[in-house]
Each structure stands twice: as structure tokens, then as C-alpha cells.
Design a protein around this motif. Structure first.
Motif, PDB file in Angstrom:
ATOM      1  N   GLN A 158       0.889  -1.132  -0.200  1.00 25.48           N
ATOM      2  CA  GLN A 158      -0.046   0.051   0.089  1.00 25.48           C
ATOM      3  C   GLN A 158       0.753   1.123   0.070  1.00 25.48           C
ATOM      4  O   GLN A 158       2.000   1.343   0.749  1.00 25.48           O
ATOM      5  CB  GLN A 158      -0.723   0.037   1.160  1.00 25.48           C
ATOM      6  N   LEU A 159       0.699   2.346  -0.770  1.00 26.06           N
ATOM      7  CA  LEU A 159       1.208   3.286  -0.910  1.00 26.06           C
ATOM      8  C   LEU A 159       0.652   4.630  -0.204  1.00 26.06           C
ATOM      9  O   LEU A 159      -0.582   4.776   0.293  1.00 26.06           O
ATOM     10  CB  LEU A 159       1.250   4.092  -2.253  1.00 26.06           C
ATOM     11  N   LEU A 160       1.371   5.452   0.659  1.00 24.35           N
ATOM     12  CA  LEU A 160       1.130   6.515   1.517  1.00 24.35           C
ATOM     13  C   LEU A 160       1.332   7.780   0.881  1.00 24.35           C
ATOM     14  O   LEU A 160       2.581   8.102   0.148  1.00 24.35           O
ATOM     15  CB  LEU A 160       1.888   6.422   2.857  1.00 24.35           C
ATOM     16  N   ALA A 161       0.489   8.671   0.926  1.00 18.44           N
ATOM     17  CA  ALA A 161       0.648  10.094   0.343  1.00 18.44           C
ATOM     18  C   ALA A 161       1.127  10.945   1.481  1.00 18.44           C
ATOM     19  O   ALA A 161       0.859  10.850   2.645  1.00 18.44           O
ATOM     20  CB  ALA A 161      -0.522  10.480   0.080  1.00 18.44           C
ATOM     21  N   LYS A 162       2.167  11.570   1.061  1.00 18.50           N
ATOM     22  CA  LYS A 162       2.995  12.788   2.103  1.00 18.50           C
ATOM     23  C   LYS A 162       3.077  13.869   1.329  1.00 18.50           C
ATOM     24  O   LYS A 162       3.349  14.210   0.078  1.00 18.50           O
ATOM     25  CB  LYS A 162       4.238  12.114   2.335  1.00 18.50           C
ATOM     26  N   LEU A 163       2.668  15.040   2.098  1.00 14.16           N
ATOM     27  CA  LEU A 163       3.015  16.297   1.589  1.00 14.16           C
ATOM     28  C   LEU A 163       3.904  17.126   2.688  1.00 14.16           C
ATOM     29  O   LEU A 163       3.918  17.103   3.649  1.00 14.16           O
ATOM     30  CB  LEU A 163       1.554  17.125   1.671  1.00 14.16           C
TER      31      LEU A 163
END
Length: 166
Positions: free
Chosen positions: A80-85
Motif C-alpha cells: 500500500q502506498l502512503l501520500a505525503k506532503l
């Protein structure tokens, strides 16, 4: 100046370098700046330009003022991929829009019960045979097979469906 970085990673411990993923960087300079894509390519931008990131089944497409800048495949990233900003300015603000339907809940399929947990647009599906991860984009569900949510139920391209229970 404000440096802004958006990316996806397969590691929660990943920092703004996105060693376990890829990112789009906006690096301001003067009356604009440089946008850097996950492949390392760079393009100039002007203040007021609008950047859009679209999630597809196999990765992302990056647009500048509705013109395609490039794309990035996520197929080789594990799990699973995690979005980060990352925002590098205390005066910056950000509005995050959720561009996906909430499908969290209990369903029944021909194979038995299905439980969908959702966080943002990422989903985890518990059903007979194990746990799978996927993504919701708009009304579309990407979980190996592509499904579509309408009237609370989820229908798949192969004709199977999940009936919403709660």
C-alpha cells in the motif's frame, strides 16, 4: 520562498527525499520556479500556474495548467502506498480535496461477507481468501479488478457485485 513536495511512498518512515517512492517538487525562484517530476526532469513555472495530480490504475499523471507534464508508474512499488506532503514555510496553507467516494462498510458477495475499511482514498478489503489493498478514485474502485460504486452497491467488470449491508 515556499518549497512544496507531494509524493507517494511505500514506507511511513520516508522523508521528503521519497527514497521508497516518488514525488513532485515545486521549487520557487523569482516570479515562478521549477517543477521537478519523479523521473528527475524539470520544467519552469510561473506564479499562478495550477498543478494537478491525477491518480490512475497504474500511477499518476502530472498536469500544469491542464497540459500533461509527465506520468509516473507505481506498479513496481510494493504494498500500500502512503501520500505525503511537505511544506517548507510556516505561512503556507493547504486545502486537501478528497476526490473519491466513501465506500467504507459491510457488503455481501456471492463468496460471503466483505468488510471495506477506508482512509482517504485508500481501502483495505477483508473477505474470504484474505485481505487486499486498493484505491477509490471518484466512483471507481481499483482492487485487482475494476469496480464501480453506484447506489451503495459495488459492481465489477466481470458481472460480480457486492451488496451494501451497512
Amino acid at each position: 520562498t515556499v518549497k512544496k513536495i507531494f509524493g507517494l511512498t511505500s514506507s511511513a518512515a520516508d522523508d521528503e527525499t521519497f527514497q521508497e517512492g516518488g514525488c513532485l517538487k515545486l521549487l520557487p525562484a523569482g516570479t515562478g520556479g521549477v517543477v521537478e517530476l519523479p523521473d528527475g526532469s524539470k520544467k519552469d513555472y510561473s506564479n499562478g500556474d495550477v498543478f494537478t495530480v491525477n491518480l490512475g490504475q497504474k500511477g499518476f499523471e502530472f498536469f500544469q495548467n491542464d497540459i500533461l507534464l509527465g506520468s509516473w508508474s507505481t506498479e513496481k512499488l510494493p504494498g500500500q502506498l502512503l501520500a505525503k506532503l511537505w511544506l517548507f514555510d510556516q505561512h503556507s496553507s493547504l486545502e486537501v480535496l478528497q476526490a473519491c467516494k466513501n465506500i467504507e462498510g459491510s457488503y455481501i458477495s456471492d463468496a460471503g461477507p466483505v468488510v471495506v475499511n477506508q482512509r482517504g482514498c485508500a481501502i483495505t478489503v477483508n473477505q474470504k481468501g484474505g485481505v487486499k489493498s486498493g484505491v477509490v478514485s471518484g466512483n471507481s474502485l481499483m482492487l485487482g479488478a475494476v469496480g464501480y460504486s453506484q447506489d451503495g452497491d459495488i459492481r465489477f467488470e466481470d458481472g460480480s457485485q457486492w451488496k451494501r449491508q451497512s
